[in-house]
Scaffold this motif. Structure first.
Motif, PDB file in Angstrom:
ATOM      1  N   CYS A  97      -6.780  12.999  -5.415  1.00  0.00           N
ATOM      2  CA  CYS A  97      -7.821  12.233  -4.723  1.00  0.00           C
ATOM      3  C   CYS A  97      -7.368  10.796  -4.473  1.00  0.00           C
ATOM      4  O   CYS A  97      -7.647  10.228  -3.408  1.00  0.00           O
ATOM      5  CB  CYS A  97      -9.110  12.239  -5.547  1.00  0.00           C
ATOM      6  N   ALA A  98      -6.675  10.194  -5.447  1.00  0.00           N
ATOM      7  CA  ALA A  98      -6.184   8.826  -5.264  1.00  0.00           C
ATOM      8  C   ALA A  98      -5.222   8.747  -4.090  1.00  0.00           C
ATOM      9  O   ALA A  98      -5.240   7.783  -3.316  1.00  0.00           O
ATOM     10  CB  ALA A  98      -5.509   8.338  -6.549  1.00  0.00           C
ATOM     11  N   SER A  99      -4.377   9.762  -3.935  1.00  0.00           N
ATOM     12  CA  SER A  99      -3.453   9.797  -2.799  1.00  0.00           C
ATOM     13  C   SER A  99      -4.210   9.913  -1.480  1.00  0.00           C
ATOM     14  O   SER A  99      -3.888   9.222  -0.500  1.00  0.00           O
ATOM     15  CB  SER A  99      -2.480  10.970  -2.961  1.00  0.00           C
ATOM     16  N   LEU A 144       0.831  -1.206   0.000  1.00  0.00           N
ATOM     17  CA  LEU A 144       0.000   0.000   0.000  1.00  0.00           C
ATOM     18  C   LEU A 144       0.866   1.256   0.000  1.00  0.00           C
ATOM     19  O   LEU A 144       0.523   2.247  -0.662  1.00  0.00           O
ATOM     20  CB  LEU A 144      -0.924  -0.003   1.222  1.00  0.00           C
ATOM     21  N   LEU A 145       1.973   1.229   0.722  1.00  0.00           N
ATOM     22  CA  LEU A 145       2.886   2.371   0.710  1.00  0.00           C
ATOM     23  C   LEU A 145       3.509   2.557  -0.670  1.00  0.00           C
ATOM     24  O   LEU A 145       3.741   3.697  -1.110  1.00  0.00           O
ATOM     25  CB  LEU A 145       3.982   2.196   1.760  1.00  0.00           C
ATOM     26  N   ILE A 146       3.796   1.465  -1.369  1.00  0.00           N
ATOM     27  CA  ILE A 146       4.316   1.567  -2.735  1.00  0.00           C
ATOM     28  C   ILE A 146       3.296   2.250  -3.641  1.00  0.00           C
ATOM     29  O   ILE A 146       3.636   3.137  -4.433  1.00  0.00           O
ATOM     30  CB  ILE A 146       4.675   0.164  -3.276  1.00  0.00           C
ATOM     31  N   ALA A 147       2.027   1.853  -3.516  1.00  0.00           N
ATOM     32  CA  ALA A 147       0.972   2.487  -4.314  1.00  0.00           C
ATOM     33  C   ALA A 147       0.837   3.969  -3.961  1.00  0.00           C
ATOM     34  O   ALA A 147       0.691   4.821  -4.853  1.00  0.00           O
ATOM     35  CB  ALA A 147      -0.353   1.760  -4.085  1.00  0.00           C
ATOM     36  N   LEU A 148       0.899   4.300  -2.664  1.00  0.00           N
ATOM     37  CA  LEU A 148       0.786   5.695  -2.231  1.00  0.00           C
ATOM     38  C   LEU A 148       1.929   6.524  -2.793  1.00  0.00           C
ATOM     39  O   LEU A 148       1.714   7.650  -3.289  1.00  0.00           O
ATOM     40  CB  LEU A 148       0.784   5.756  -0.702  1.00  0.00           C
ATOM     41  N   ASN A 149       3.150   6.004  -2.749  1.00  0.00           N
ATOM     42  CA  ASN A 149       4.298   6.727  -3.291  1.00  0.00           C
ATOM     43  C   ASN A 149       4.192   6.891  -4.802  1.00  0.00           C
ATOM     44  O   ASN A 149       4.629   7.907  -5.359  1.00  0.00           O
ATOM     45  CB  ASN A 149       5.600   6.007  -2.929  1.00  0.00           C
ATOM     46  N   THR A 150       3.615   5.913  -5.467  1.00  0.00           N
ATOM     47  CA  THR A 150       3.420   6.004  -6.918  1.00  0.00           C
ATOM     48  C   THR A 150       2.426   7.110  -7.255  1.00  0.00           C
ATOM     49  O   THR A 150       2.673   7.941  -8.142  1.00  0.00           O
ATOM     50  CB  THR A 150       2.924   4.662  -7.477  1.00  0.00           C
ATOM     51  N   PHE A 151       1.295   7.134  -6.559  1.00  0.00           N
ATOM     52  CA  PHE A 151       0.297   8.186  -6.785  1.00  0.00           C
ATOM     53  C   PHE A 151       0.888   9.564  -6.498  1.00  0.00           C
ATOM     54  O   PHE A 151       0.657  10.517  -7.255  1.00  0.00           O
ATOM     55  CB  PHE A 151      -0.935   7.953  -5.907  1.00  0.00           C
ATOM     56  N   GLN A 208       0.511  21.138  -0.598  1.00  0.00           N
ATOM     57  CA  GLN A 208       0.134  19.862  -1.207  1.00  0.00           C
ATOM     58  C   GLN A 208       1.336  19.184  -1.852  1.00  0.00           C
ATOM     59  O   GLN A 208       1.480  17.958  -1.776  1.00  0.00           O
ATOM     60  CB  GLN A 208      -0.975  20.092  -2.232  1.00  0.00           C
ATOM     61  N   ALA A 209       2.212  19.977  -2.481  1.00  0.00           N
ATOM     62  CA  ALA A 209       3.439  19.397  -3.029  1.00  0.00           C
ATOM     63  C   ALA A 209       4.332  18.878  -1.906  1.00  0.00           C
ATOM     64  O   ALA A 209       4.968  17.815  -2.037  1.00  0.00           O
ATOM     65  CB  ALA A 209       4.177  20.441  -3.863  1.00  0.00           C
ATOM     66  N   LEU A 210       4.389  19.609  -0.797  1.00  0.00           N
ATOM     67  CA  LEU A 210       5.176  19.167   0.353  1.00  0.00           C
ATOM     68  C   LEU A 210       4.632  17.864   0.917  1.00  0.00           C
ATOM     69  O   LEU A 210       5.398  16.963   1.284  1.00  0.00           O
ATOM     70  CB  LEU A 210       5.174  20.258   1.422  1.00  0.00           C
ATOM     71  N   ASN A 211       3.313  17.742   0.992  1.00  0.00           N
ATOM     72  CA  ASN A 211       2.709  16.520   1.518  1.00  0.00           C
ATOM     73  C   ASN A 211       3.054  15.309   0.656  1.00  0.00           C
ATOM     74  O   ASN A 211       3.326  14.226   1.173  1.00  0.00           O
ATOM     75  CB  ASN A 211       1.193  16.697   1.582  1.00  0.00           C
ATOM     76  N   ALA A 212       3.050  15.500  -0.664  1.00  0.00           N
ATOM     77  CA  ALA A 212       3.366  14.386  -1.566  1.00  0.00           C
ATOM     78  C   ALA A 212       4.860  14.086  -1.619  1.00  0.00           C
ATOM     79  O   ALA A 212       5.257  13.032  -2.124  1.00  0.00           O
ATOM     80  CB  ALA A 212       2.847  14.699  -2.970  1.00  0.00           C
ATOM     81  N   MET A 235      -6.434   6.778   3.344  1.00  0.00           N
ATOM     82  CA  MET A 235      -7.559   6.194   4.066  1.00  0.00           C
ATOM     83  C   MET A 235      -7.489   4.668   4.026  1.00  0.00           C
ATOM     84  O   MET A 235      -7.783   3.994   5.027  1.00  0.00           O
ATOM     85  CB  MET A 235      -8.876   6.686   3.460  1.00  0.00           C
ATOM     86  N   GLY A 236      -7.098   4.108   2.868  1.00  0.00           N
ATOM     87  CA  GLY A 236      -6.957   2.658   2.764  1.00  0.00           C
ATOM     88  C   GLY A 236      -5.892   2.110   3.689  1.00  0.00           C
ATOM     89  O   GLY A 236      -6.080   1.077   4.349  1.00  0.00           O
TER      90      GLY A 236
END
Length: 451
Positions: free
Chosen positions: A168-170, A116-123, A401-405, A175-176
């Motif tokens: 939104c996906a991020s 899930l962390l891999i998916a989050l980092n990808t998004f 938002q850029a900082l958060n990502a 949440m996931g």
């Protein structure tokens, strides 16, 4: 520019131009003699900013007056400076996210949380790419021209909607991860039953992506490409075709702006994520405290048991580590719970940082919903209402938002002990530290220090 004709043109010089509206510039000042393209006034560096803005009793003003003012010039300089910061931050964030993905992929332990962390980092990485494009389009439009030349629909069908889809996906991916950690920490028995399922991470990734796309389907219809035939014969250029991106009738609808752009966006990207993540993190934090208390209690019991077996002349190691020993199973269970708590701490850090970076964006959505009536009054007069101070706030929320990502790697290094170990092993930092300690403790180093 003036409209020459609003119907089909029969003049021979317009042969091959099938568009019904033909435009002609009043002056050749903004026509590039080399490319024969009409440039926007914002590309002209000689613009004089000496205008004043007059507000009526409703707070409305004419947009051209604002853009000719010195305050607007200062805003543009501020936005451009912040844009450079966003680009630099996004590049570093993409590099950090790639490093995080590599560490998570190469870790010996393959679990749902890491996937899930891999998916989050990808998004987040894809979001940062579109954030860079957004800065280029707004503050450096000449650098965005290759994308316009690639296709006039790149902005309307790719850049604009997918920038928001990935945000939104991020959010939904966080949440996931929260739901997954809640089950692991607060429902451990149920979690062990779920671990036997293959591709369990897709149960969190797929719904997050589908929900993000579904919420942003209207974004594909907010911008439209309008084609104009432009008569440039007075500027020593032929009749050309100009493509302009403008807001669609849907985007201009007051009901659409109120119910979708403001209310729906506020609910589904602000209120619901904040409420859900707050509840989940409260329960997870409470469960972590309970686990820590249980671990301390068990550690004390195991120490007492070891002391008793030692006094009886038996090896405490053989008693505690035996496979069929209940105490051994308790130790393994305690270690597993400690590991799950450490992973949950990564989530807590991620959510806290998410709140810090996204709450200002949510507040701007609330403000937009509150002023929608005033904006409608001004639009009816063909005026604008949005104030410059609000535009400054929007620029700053983009930075957050850029900082958060971009903050995933620092968060994992700060909160994840297992991730720290994998990161150090991957880049062989342990050997560097060993060599440094060896050099510091060597006799030559001691002699140099004494001298």
């Amino acid at each position: 520019m003036d409209i020459l004709v609003n119907e089909t043109v029969l003049d021979p010089k317009y042969e091959g131009c099938t568009i019904t509206s033909i435009w002609k510039p009043e002056t050749c000042e903004f026509v590039d003699n080399v490319t024969c393209k009409v440039m926007s006034s914002q590309d002209d560096g000689d613009t004089v900013y000496n205008g004043t803005v007059e507000y009526d009793e409703d707070g409305c003003f004419y947009d051209p007056e604002l853009k000719a003012s010195l305050d607007y010039f200062r805003y543009k300089q501020f936005a451009k400076s912040v844009g450079v910061i966003i680009i630099a931050l996004s590049v570093l964030g993409i590099i950090g996210n790639i490093v995080s993905i590599v560490v998570l992929v190469l870790k010996e332990t393959k679990n749902c949380f890491n996937q899930l962390l891999i998916a989050l980092n990808t998004f987040d990485s894809l979001y940062l790419i579109f954030a860079i494009l957004d800065v280029i389009r707004s503050d450096f439009p000449h650098l965005y021209e290759p994308f316009n030349e690639l296709s006039p629909y790149f902005l309307t069908m790719v850049h604009f909607p997918f920038h928001r889809i990935l945000m939104c996906a991020s959010i939904y991916m966080i949440m996931g991860v929260g739901v997954e950690r809640y089950i692991a920490v607060c429902r451990p028995h149920h979690y062990r039953e779920l671990q036997v399922r293959n591709n369990r991470a897709l149960l969190y990734i797929f719904p997050s992506l589908v929900a993000a796309i579904a919420l942003n389907i209207p974004r594909f219809f907010e911008l439209v490409v309008v084609h104009y035939c432009i008569d440039l014969t007075d500027c020593d250029c032929p009749v050309g075709l100009q493509s302009v991106v403008t807001m669609s009738d849907l985007r201009k609808s007051p009901d659409y702006v109120l119910y979708y752009t403001n209310i729906a966006w506020l609910i589904f990207t602000g209120i619901i994520p904040v409420v859900v993540l707050t509840i989940l993190n409260y329960k997870i934090y409470h469960a972590i405290q309970m686990v820590k208390q249980n671990l301390q209690h068990r550690t004390g019991n195991l120490g007492a048991a070891a002391l008793r077996t030692t006094n009886m002349g038996k090896s405490p190691v053989s008693q505690i580590t035996a496979e069929d020993n209940p105490e051994s199973r308790r130790i393994k269970r305690a270690n597993q719970q400690n590991k799950e708590c450490n992973l949950a701490f990564i989530l807590v850090c991620t959510v806290v940082f998410f709140f810090l970076c996204h709450i200002p964006r949510v507040m701007t959505n609330v403000y937009e919903a509150l002023i929608i009536e005033n904006e409608s009054k001004c639009q009816a007069q063909k005026k604008d209402y949005v104030k410059l101070w609000y535009l400054h706030i929007i620029v700053l929320t983009n930075v957050l938002q850029a900082l958060n990502a971009s903050a995933n790697l620092p968060i994992y290094l700060f909160g994840g002990k297992s991730f720290q170990a994998s990161f150090i092993a991957l880049f062989r930092l342990d050997k560097c530290m060993e060599r440094q300690n060896t050099c510091e403790n060597s006799p030559n180093t001691e002699m140099r220090v004494l001298n």
